[in-house]
Design an enzyme around this catalytic site. Structure first.
Site, PDB file in Angstrom:
ATOM      1  N   CYS A 156     -61.664 -11.223  18.748  1.00 13.37           N
ATOM      2  CA  CYS A 156     -61.186 -12.604  18.883  1.00 13.37           C
ATOM      3  C   CYS A 156     -59.819 -12.745  18.223  1.00 13.37           C
ATOM      4  O   CYS A 156     -59.507 -12.035  17.268  1.00 13.37           O
ATOM      5  CB  CYS A 156     -62.167 -13.563  18.217  1.00 13.37           C
ATOM      6  SG  CYS A 156     -63.789 -13.538  18.960  1.00 13.37           S
TER       7      CYS A 156
ATOM      8  N   ASN B  86     -63.564 -12.327  33.143  1.00 12.88           N
ATOM      9  CA  ASN B  86     -64.022 -13.571  32.542  1.00 12.88           C
ATOM     10  C   ASN B  86     -63.086 -14.002  31.429  1.00 12.88           C
ATOM     11  O   ASN B  86     -62.512 -13.180  30.712  1.00 12.88           O
ATOM     12  CB  ASN B  86     -65.465 -13.420  32.019  1.00 12.88           C
ATOM     13  CG  ASN B  86     -65.536 -13.109  30.557  1.00 12.88           C
ATOM     14  OD1 ASN B  86     -65.446 -14.009  29.710  1.00 12.88           O
ATOM     15  ND2 ASN B  86     -65.680 -11.829  30.233  1.00 12.88           N
TER      16      ASN B  86
ATOM     17  N   ASN C 130     -68.137  -9.554  16.577  1.00  9.13           N
ATOM     18  CA  ASN C 130     -67.144  -9.437  17.644  1.00  9.13           C
ATOM     19  C   ASN C 130     -65.764  -9.601  17.017  1.00  9.13           C
ATOM     20  O   ASN C 130     -65.351 -10.711  16.695  1.00  9.13           O
ATOM     21  CB  ASN C 130     -67.388 -10.518  18.701  1.00  9.13           C
ATOM     22  CG  ASN C 130     -66.369 -10.469  19.826  1.00  9.13           C
ATOM     23  OD1 ASN C 130     -65.432  -9.684  19.796  1.00  9.13           O
ATOM     24  ND2 ASN C 130     -66.540 -11.331  20.811  1.00  9.13           N
TER      25      ASN C 130
ATOM     26  N   THR D 159     -64.705  -5.960  26.701  1.00  2.13           N
ATOM     27  CA  THR D 159     -63.996  -5.987  27.984  1.00  2.13           C
ATOM     28  C   THR D 159     -62.556  -5.488  27.873  1.00  2.13           C
ATOM     29  O   THR D 159     -61.941  -5.534  26.813  1.00  2.13           O
ATOM     30  CB  THR D 159     -63.983  -7.408  28.570  1.00  2.13           C
ATOM     31  OG1 THR D 159     -63.430  -8.309  27.599  1.00  2.13           O
ATOM     32  CG2 THR D 159     -65.385  -7.853  28.933  1.00  2.13           C
TER      33      THR D 159
END
Length: 302
Positions: free
Chosen positions: A128, A68, A125, A191
């Site tokens: 990024c 993705n 997260n 991921t």
């Protein structure tokens, strides 16, 4: 039999959490089953301003997994608080807000906003791109991890989970850096950097060329990294990466995870997360496990 688990002082009715980016805010899945039966829900990745994400193609199937490059499409943190958080709170599941940014200032500000909201925990997260550092991700080097966690910790009033990228040379070093910075827990793995190619077209399948690989194919990597982090950390771990069954969830807990997140499986089967709750419960019954927390870190390596 006790299926409850605790992460950073927050009690979950069971160890199964819907992973960020695969469950929206829970509304669509709630049409299939009561999502309040899950231990928790991690929201779609949130940014300060709404984002449309990347242009298609941005999802592609791979053997035993998926790629993705959605690009953090989301309605923005203020919209989330006003329009999505009330529903998530009403489910009875633990609410985890997943926060992202492209600069230190972005991360600090969004955590400041979420700290004043009714979320239970914040999951940062840090995979990024850091725009001010020439595209380097905050989560790649231990020094970057510790720096951003320390900066956010000053403004964070909620239990803080740091979501770690597997695209590093030493995951345990990064986990320790998060702990030094003031993290209450870590979640891993995000991921794995990957790509797919269309031979006939002589082009990459994804519009932005590379994306994140998830699904059963990454599970062995994720198990190893959870195990390595558990050996050195004093804070809890939330494991994820290719969990498809209750037994998968149990394996992550044996490697040291206090809870697990179910991601890609939700895309393949909308009932995946609740099925995993039921399967893990049955496994505990079968093996006379009175308290699910008793298996955390119970892997025998002799």
């Amino acid at each position: 039999m006790n299926m409850k688990t605790t992460v950073a002082g927050v009690e979950f009715k069971n160890p199964i959490i819907a992973a960020s980016g695969t469950f929206g805010f829970g509304r669509e899945y709630n049409e299939f089953y009561d999502v309040g039966l899950l231990g928790g829900i991690s929201s779609k990745g949130l940014t300060l301003e709404p984002r449309q994400g990347n242009a298609p193609v941005r999802i592609a199937e791979t053997p035993s997994g998926m790629l993705n490059s959605v690009g953090l499409q989301n309605p923005g943190v203020e919209y989330f608080i006003q329009n999505e958080l009330p529903f998530m709170r009403s489910t009875g599941a633990v609410v985890i807000a997943n926060a992202a940014g492209s600069s230190e200032e972005d991360y600090v500000r969004i955590v400041e906003i979420l700290s004043e909201s009714d979320v239970d925990m914040i999951e940062l997260n840090i995979s990024c791109p850091n725009v001010k550092k020439g595209g380097m991700a905050f989560g790649v080097e231990p020094s970057g991890v510790e720096h951003i966690v320390k900066a956010v910790r000053k403004k964070c009033k909620k239990p803080l989970i740091i979501k770690l990228t597997p695209n590093v040379s030493n995951i345990a070093a990064n986990a320790l850096a998060a702990e030094r910075g003031g993290a209450d827990a870590v979640s891993l793995i995000n991921t794995v950097a990957a790509m797919a190619v269309d031979f006939k077209k002589r082009k990459p399948v994804l519009k932005v060329v590379t994306g994140g690989l998830s699904g059963p194919c990454v599970k062995p990597i994720a198990l190893r990294m959870v195990y390595e982090c558990h050996k050195v950390l004093h804070i809890p771990i939330i494991g994820m990466g290719g969990i498809m069954t209750g037994e998968d969830a149990g394996e992550f807990m044996l490697c040291g995870a206090s809870a697990v997140q179910v991601g890609s499986a939700n895309i393949f089967d909308p009932f995946a997360a609740i099925n995993i709750v039921n399967e893990l419960t049955k496994l505990c019954e079968r093996d006379n496990i009175i308290d699910v927390q008793s298996i955390i870190g119970g892997l025998s390596v002799d």
